[in-house]
Design an enzyme around this catalytic site. Structure first.
Site, short mmCIF file in Angstrom:
data_model
loop_
_atom_site.label_atom_id
_atom_site.label_comp_id
_atom_site.label_asym_id
_atom_site.label_seq_id
_atom_site.Cartn_x
_atom_site.Cartn_y
_atom_site.Cartn_z
N SER A 134 4.63 3.56 -16.45
CA SER A 134 3.69 3.87 -17.20
C SER A 134 2.27 3.94 -16.18
CB SER A 134 3.41 3.09 -18.38
OG SER A 134 4.78 2.65 -18.80
N GLY B 72 0.76 -1.27 -0.04
CA GLY B 72 -0.05 -0.01 0.08
C GLY B 72 0.82 1.41 0.01
N SER B 73 2.04 1.37 -0.30
CA SER B 73 2.91 2.57 -0.49
C SER B 73 2.47 3.52 -1.43
CB SER B 73 4.35 2.27 -0.55
OG SER B 73 4.57 1.65 -1.93
N ASN B 74 1.78 2.87 -2.72
CA ASN B 74 1.22 3.89 -3.69
C ASN B 74 -0.11 4.35 -3.03
OD1 ASN B 74 2.87 4.29 -6.20
ND2 ASN B 74 3.08 2.21 -6.22
N ASP C 222 -2.08 -5.16 -19.01
CA ASP C 222 -1.05 -3.83 -19.39
C ASP C 222 -1.18 -3.38 -20.67
OD1 ASP C 222 -0.18 -4.13 -16.54
OD2 ASP C 222 1.46 -5.68 -17.23
N ASN D 269 -4.30 1.93 -14.39
CA ASN D 269 -3.25 1.25 -13.82
C ASN D 269 -1.76 1.81 -13.69
OD1 ASN D 269 -2.48 -1.21 -12.56
ND2 ASN D 269 -1.49 -1.87 -14.49
N ARG E 95 -13.37 -15.63 -11.84
CA ARG E 95 -12.78 -14.55 -12.14
C ARG E 95 -13.96 -13.34 -12.34
NH1 ARG E 95 -7.57 -13.36 -12.01
NH2 ARG E 95 -5.98 -15.02 -12.50
N HIS F 184 2.00 0.85 -13.96
CA HIS F 184 2.82 -0.15 -14.35
C HIS F 184 4.33 -0.03 -14.11
CE1 HIS F 184 3.81 -4.21 -16.06
NE2 HIS F 184 4.75 -3.72 -16.79
N MET G 63 -2.98 -6.98 -7.48
CA MET G 63 -2.52 -8.07 -8.23
C MET G 63 -3.54 -9.27 -8.82
SD MET G 63 0.54 -6.74 -8.14
CE MET G 63 1.54 -7.87 -8.94
N ARG G 64 -4.62 -8.56 -9.39
CA ARG G 64 -5.29 -9.52 -10.32
C ARG G 64 -5.96 -9.15 -11.78
NH1 ARG G 64 -6.47 -13.56 -8.44
NH2 ARG G 64 -8.49 -13.77 -9.08
N ILE G 65 -5.67 -10.19 -12.59
CA ILE G 65 -6.06 -9.86 -14.07
C ILE G 65 -7.65 -9.72 -13.84
CG2 ILE G 65 -5.96 -10.84 -16.38
CD1 ILE G 65 -3.23 -12.22 -15.42
N LEU G 66 -7.93 -8.83 -14.59
CA LEU G 66 -9.33 -8.21 -14.54
C LEU G 66 -10.02 -8.82 -15.91
CD1 LEU G 66 -9.00 -4.70 -12.99
CD2 LEU G 66 -10.19 -6.73 -12.01
#
Length: 193
Positions: free
Chosen positions: A139, A14-16, A148, A110, A70, A112, A95-98
């Site tokens: 990015s 959670g730093s971002n 991405d 997002n 998912r 990246h 960290m999930r592919i949506l």
């Protein structure tokens, strides 16, 4: 003066998340107040949950392991985000592919840790460091079905120094992340038509 509501999705440290909350939450830019109205985490043990508490914010925990597919997980995210009438959703270490269930219904960005379109996926920092690239970077892109692969919004780069270690490379990436993400949120919500 108008208010724009953001949702932040995260999975870990959670730093971002903390950086966004410090720089944009309840702050006004160009007559627009940006308010973090929803925090969602898929990991009940994420340290980011503690970071959010420092700002008086409660995190909604939606553990992806409790869903059969998912798509079911994404449908839950979508319903919460839409219920809160969120203007922009930010993936900050989520960290999930949506699936299209999410990407076709939610306006999301997002962060990246590479210069897209190269070094997509979860090992971008190491892959970019191990490459022959003379620059590294970060990015911000719109979230799409392609991992991405959404439309780029913003990028920042740094130059590789002779003898640079992976730790220094990663440190440079994090510095740029802390700069680019709040800046992009502010530009999208307060300075674009």
């Amino acid at each position: 003066m108008s208010v724009k509501k953001i949702a932040i999705l995260f999975s870990g440290n959670g730093s971002n998340l903390e950086n966004i909350l410090e720089k944009v939450h309840n702050k006004t830019f160009n007559g627009v107040t940006i308010k973090c109205d929803l925090l969602i985490c898929n990991n009940p043990d994420a340290f980011g949950i503690q970071r959010a508490k420092k700002f008086g914010l409660k995190t909604v925990i939606i553990n992806h392991k409790e869903f059969k597919t998912r798509e079911d997980f994404d449908a839950k995210l979508v319903s919460l985000i839409q219920e809160k009438k969120i203007d922009l959703t930010i993936l900050a270490g989520f960290m999930r592919i949506l699936t299209p269930v999410f990407t076709k219904n939610i306006k999301a960005i997002n962060l990246h840790p590479s210069i897209l379109p190269i070094f997509k996926g979860g090992n971008a920092i190491k892959e970019s460091f191990n490459s022959d690239m003379l620059v590294g970077g970060v990015s911000v892109h719109f979230v799409s079905e392609e991992l991405d692969g959404g439309k780029l919004i913003n990028q920042l780069v740094f130059y590789r120094k002779k003898g640079m270690s992976l730790e220094e490379w990663e440190e440079n990436i994090h510095k740029l992340e802390y700069e680019i993400l709040p800046k992009t949120i502010i530009e999208l919500l307060a300075f674009s038509n």
